[in-house]
Design a protein around this motif. Structure first.
Motif, PDB file in Angstrom:
ATOM      1  N   TYR A  61      46.850  41.417  41.385  1.00 29.90           N
ATOM      2  CA  TYR A  61      46.907  40.142  40.672  1.00 29.90           C
ATOM      3  C   TYR A  61      47.659  40.167  39.349  1.00 29.90           C
ATOM      4  O   TYR A  61      48.392  39.228  39.048  1.00 29.90           O
ATOM      5  N   ILE A  62      47.481  41.173  38.539  1.00 31.17           N
ATOM      6  CA  ILE A  62      48.075  41.112  37.193  1.00 31.17           C
ATOM      7  C   ILE A  62      49.602  41.099  37.222  1.00 31.17           C
ATOM      8  O   ILE A  62      50.207  40.224  36.592  1.00 31.17           O
ATOM      9  N   PRO A  63      50.278  41.986  37.942  1.00 34.35           N
ATOM     10  CA  PRO A  63      51.758  41.880  37.971  1.00 34.35           C
ATOM     11  C   PRO A  63      52.228  40.546  38.559  1.00 34.35           C
ATOM     12  O   PRO A  63      53.181  39.944  38.057  1.00 34.35           O
ATOM     13  N   LEU A  64      51.550  40.075  39.591  1.00 30.60           N
ATOM     14  CA  LEU A  64      51.924  38.813  40.229  1.00 30.60           C
ATOM     15  C   LEU A  64      51.740  37.639  39.267  1.00 30.60           C
ATOM     16  O   LEU A  64      52.646  36.822  39.084  1.00 30.60           O
ATOM     17  N   ILE A  65      50.588  37.561  38.647  1.00 31.20           N
ATOM     18  CA  ILE A  65      50.326  36.446  37.724  1.00 31.20           C
ATOM     19  C   ILE A  65      51.257  36.517  36.525  1.00 31.20           C
ATOM     20  O   ILE A  65      51.753  35.487  36.061  1.00 31.20           O
ATOM     21  N   ASP A  66      51.533  37.711  36.041  1.00 30.23           N
ATOM     22  CA  ASP A  66      52.473  37.860  34.922  1.00 30.23           C
ATOM     23  C   ASP A  66      53.837  37.255  35.274  1.00 30.23           C
ATOM     24  O   ASP A  66      54.422  36.526  34.483  1.00 30.23           O
ATOM     25  N   MET A 166      39.249  32.392  37.185  1.00 32.01           N
ATOM     26  CA  MET A 166      37.782  32.273  37.268  1.00 32.01           C
ATOM     27  C   MET A 166      37.226  33.203  38.342  1.00 32.01           C
ATOM     28  O   MET A 166      36.186  33.830  38.149  1.00 32.01           O
ATOM     29  N   PHE A 167      37.934  33.303  39.471  1.00 29.22           N
ATOM     30  CA  PHE A 167      37.491  34.191  40.546  1.00 29.22           C
ATOM     31  C   PHE A 167      37.490  35.646  40.079  1.00 29.22           C
ATOM     32  O   PHE A 167      36.522  36.378  40.315  1.00 29.22           O
ATOM     33  N   ILE A 168      38.571  36.090  39.437  1.00 30.58           N
ATOM     34  CA  ILE A 168      38.645  37.471  38.953  1.00 30.58           C
ATOM     35  C   ILE A 168      37.484  37.760  38.003  1.00 30.58           C
ATOM     36  O   ILE A 168      36.830  38.793  38.096  1.00 30.58           O
ATOM     37  N   THR A 169      37.214  36.833  37.109  1.00 31.57           N
ATOM     38  CA  THR A 169      36.118  37.018  36.153  1.00 31.57           C
ATOM     39  C   THR A 169      34.775  37.063  36.869  1.00 31.57           C
ATOM     40  O   THR A 169      33.932  37.930  36.573  1.00 31.57           O
ATOM     41  N   ALA A 170      34.550  36.183  37.827  1.00 33.54           N
ATOM     42  CA  ALA A 170      33.297  36.189  38.592  1.00 33.54           C
ATOM     43  C   ALA A 170      33.161  37.486  39.390  1.00 33.54           C
ATOM     44  O   ALA A 170      32.075  38.072  39.463  1.00 33.54           O
ATOM     45  N   HIS A 171      34.255  37.943  39.971  1.00 33.02           N
ATOM     46  CA  HIS A 171      34.254  39.200  40.725  1.00 33.02           C
ATOM     47  C   HIS A 171      33.903  40.365  39.800  1.00 33.02           C
ATOM     48  O   HIS A 171      33.103  41.237  40.151  1.00 33.02           O
ATOM     49  N   ASN A 172      34.482  40.368  38.604  1.00 37.55           N
ATOM     50  CA  ASN A 172      34.155  41.403  37.627  1.00 37.55           C
ATOM     51  C   ASN A 172      32.680  41.339  37.232  1.00 37.55           C
ATOM     52  O   ASN A 172      32.016  42.376  37.115  1.00 37.55           O
ATOM     53  N   GLN A 173      32.164  40.130  37.024  1.00 38.25           N
ATOM     54  CA  GLN A 173      30.757  39.974  36.653  1.00 38.25           C
ATOM     55  C   GLN A 173      29.849  40.490  37.768  1.00 38.25           C
ATOM     56  O   GLN A 173      28.837  41.145  37.499  1.00 38.25           O
ATOM     57  N   ARG A 174      30.209  40.175  38.985  1.00 43.95           N
ATOM     58  CA  ARG A 174      29.432  40.623  40.148  1.00 43.95           C
ATOM     59  C   ARG A 174      29.328  42.152  40.163  1.00 43.95           C
ATOM     60  O   ARG A 174      28.257  42.721  40.339  1.00 43.95           O
ATOM     61  N   HIS A 175      30.471  42.806  39.939  1.00 40.69           N
ATOM     62  CA  HIS A 175      30.460  44.266  39.993  1.00 40.69           C
ATOM     63  C   HIS A 175      29.904  44.887  38.715  1.00 40.69           C
ATOM     64  O   HIS A 175      29.426  46.021  38.746  1.00 40.69           O
ATOM     65  N   TRP A 176      29.931  44.145  37.614  1.00 36.08           N
ATOM     66  CA  TRP A 176      29.276  44.644  36.405  1.00 36.08           C
ATOM     67  C   TRP A 176      27.762  44.717  36.636  1.00 36.08           C
ATOM     68  O   TRP A 176      27.102  45.671  36.225  1.00 36.08           O
ATOM     69  N   VAL A 177      27.192  43.733  37.321  1.00 38.59           N
ATOM     70  CA  VAL A 177      25.773  43.771  37.683  1.00 38.59           C
ATOM     71  C   VAL A 177      25.495  45.026  38.505  1.00 38.59           C
ATOM     72  O   VAL A 177      24.509  45.737  38.285  1.00 38.59           O
ATOM     73  N   GLN A 178      26.378  45.336  39.426  1.00 37.16           N
ATOM     74  CA  GLN A 178      26.240  46.530  40.266  1.00 37.16           C
ATOM     75  C   GLN A 178      26.256  47.788  39.410  1.00 37.16           C
ATOM     76  O   GLN A 178      25.425  48.686  39.595  1.00 37.16           O
TER      77      GLN A 178
END
Length: 191
Positions: A61-66, A166-178
């Motif tokens: 995602y980051i290179p693509l979004i950039d 928003m999806f990337i942030t939610a995905h990060n939050q999900r795995h932070w809980v893990q």
């Protein structure tokens, strides 16, 4: 989902991203390798594998979004209207009351191996996270509704940039809980 004020959305995502950056820096600096490699069950991921999983998404995602941000000539809008599909993806990712309610199996391309180098994985994650934060700043000057991003698991599906952020942030939050659960269930090393 109702329209959001774009600047407030990006600020919220930035705050979440800064929190994760600081927490993973602390883990990298203060958590012994044995704890980072410990799992909470057979066939389950350890902390390094979770971070590597997040790295696989950032590599896409980051290179693509950039590139998409650089090409965009549409100025920022005041409001962002999440799309129905992007909103659905984000909602399914978000933890609820600090818990991951709906378990999901990672796609093969996003499933890390068990043998990982702590310095490499943590260092790469921190680099990507810093780039993600810079990207959020760049996005303040662009129309996050007009820019369309092909998703990693099906490039023919293109979501609004705001939805992807928003999806990337939610995905990060999900795995932070893990990660919190993994490190919280394990004995703390003394000495």
């Amino acid at each position: 989902m109702k329209a959001l004020i774009a600047a407030e959305l990006l600020q919220t995502l930035k705050e979440e991203g800064l929190y994760l950056l600081n927490e993973v820096e602390a883990i990298g600096n203060h958590t012994p390798l044995e704890l980072l490699e410990a799992t909470d069950g057979a066939g389950r991921w350890n902390t390094l594998q979770v971070l590597e999983h997040l790295n696989t998404y950032y590599r896409y995602y980051i290179p693509l979004i950039d590139r998409l941000l650089e090409k965009s000539t549409d100025p920022a809008r005041t409001h962002f209207q999440p799309g129905w599909l992007g909103g659905y993806f984000t909602k399914t990712m978000l933890p609820q009351q600090g818990q991951v309610k709906n378990k999901m199996k990672a796609m093969k391309a996003h499933s890390p191996t068990a043998e990982l180098d702590k310095e490499k994985v943590v260092g790469e994650f921190l680099q990507w996270q810093r780039k993600f934060l810079l990207m959020l700043e760049k996005a303040r000057q662009k129309d996050i509704q007009a820019i369309r991003v092909p998703i990693s698991i099906a490039s023919f599906i293109r979501l609004r940039l705001g939805d992807v952020l928003m999806f990337i942030t939610a995905h990060n939050q999900r795995h932070w809980v893990q990660i919190e659960q993994l490190l919280g269930r394990l004995p703390v090393a003394i000495g």
